[in-house]
Design a protein around this motif. Sequence first.
Motif, short mmCIF file in Angstrom:
data_model
loop_
_atom_site.label_atom_id
_atom_site.label_comp_id
_atom_site.label_asym_id
_atom_site.label_seq_id
_atom_site.Cartn_x
_atom_site.Cartn_y
_atom_site.Cartn_z
N LYS A 1 -9.45 18.77 -3.28
CA LYS A 1 -9.53 17.41 -3.79
C LYS A 1 -8.19 16.74 -3.48
N VAL A 2 -8.24 15.56 -2.90
CA VAL A 2 -7.02 14.89 -2.46
C VAL A 2 -6.93 13.46 -2.94
N ILE A 3 -5.73 12.94 -2.86
CA ILE A 3 -5.46 11.52 -3.10
C ILE A 3 -5.17 10.92 -1.73
N TYR A 4 -5.81 9.79 -1.44
CA TYR A 4 -5.54 9.13 -0.16
C TYR A 4 -5.33 7.64 -0.38
N VAL A 5 -4.62 7.05 0.57
CA VAL A 5 -4.35 5.61 0.53
C VAL A 5 -4.93 4.97 1.79
N GLY A 6 -5.14 3.67 1.70
CA GLY A 6 -5.70 2.94 2.85
C GLY A 6 -4.85 1.76 3.23
N GLY A 7 -5.24 1.10 4.31
CA GLY A 7 -4.57 -0.12 4.75
C GLY A 7 -3.13 0.09 5.16
N SER A 8 -2.27 -0.88 4.81
CA SER A 8 -0.87 -0.80 5.22
C SER A 8 -0.16 0.38 4.57
N SER A 9 -0.61 0.80 3.39
CA SER A 9 -0.02 1.99 2.75
C SER A 9 -0.30 3.23 3.57
N ALA A 10 -1.49 3.31 4.17
CA ALA A 10 -1.85 4.45 5.01
C ALA A 10 -0.97 4.50 6.25
N ARG A 11 -0.74 3.35 6.85
CA ARG A 11 0.10 3.30 8.05
C ARG A 11 1.54 3.67 7.72
N SER A 12 2.06 3.15 6.62
CA SER A 12 3.43 3.48 6.21
C SER A 12 3.56 4.98 5.93
N ALA A 13 2.60 5.53 5.21
CA ALA A 13 2.65 6.96 4.88
C ALA A 13 2.59 7.82 6.13
N ALA A 14 1.88 7.36 7.14
CA ALA A 14 1.75 8.12 8.39
C ALA A 14 2.99 8.00 9.27
N GLY A 15 3.95 7.19 8.86
CA GLY A 15 5.22 7.16 9.58
C GLY A 15 5.66 5.81 10.11
N SER A 16 4.73 4.86 10.25
CA SER A 16 5.11 3.56 10.79
C SER A 16 3.97 2.57 10.57
N ARG A 17 4.31 1.34 10.38
CA ARG A 17 3.28 0.31 10.22
C ARG A 17 2.49 0.10 11.52
#
Length: 97
Positions: free
Chosen positions: A55-71
């Motif tokens: 079971k995981v927590i995930y984010v979407g949109g610009s938060s997902a891009r930031s978390a992945a390392g870059s917008r």
Amino acid sequence: MKTGRVIGNIWATRKEEQLAGLKLLVIQPINLLNDQPVDYPIVAADIIGAGVGEKVIYVGGSSARSAAGSRDVPVDATVVGIVDDQEIDETLIHGKR
């Protein structure tokens, strides 16, 4: 943030350069209260090393891009946490008595 269950992996040999090195997971979004599936499965970048069944927590949109390392990283969802446990007082949920 949303919750989901990892139901699989995706491998793509040919992909956008900025996705190189990112692990891709198939996530089934779930209802936080009863762990039942909601909506259709999605593909998410994994930056923490989650595995199938977790079971995981995930984010979407610009938060997902930031978390992945870059917008500029072309992702719509990124796994940012693995749920160890949860405690919810359902009497405090709006609309429940």
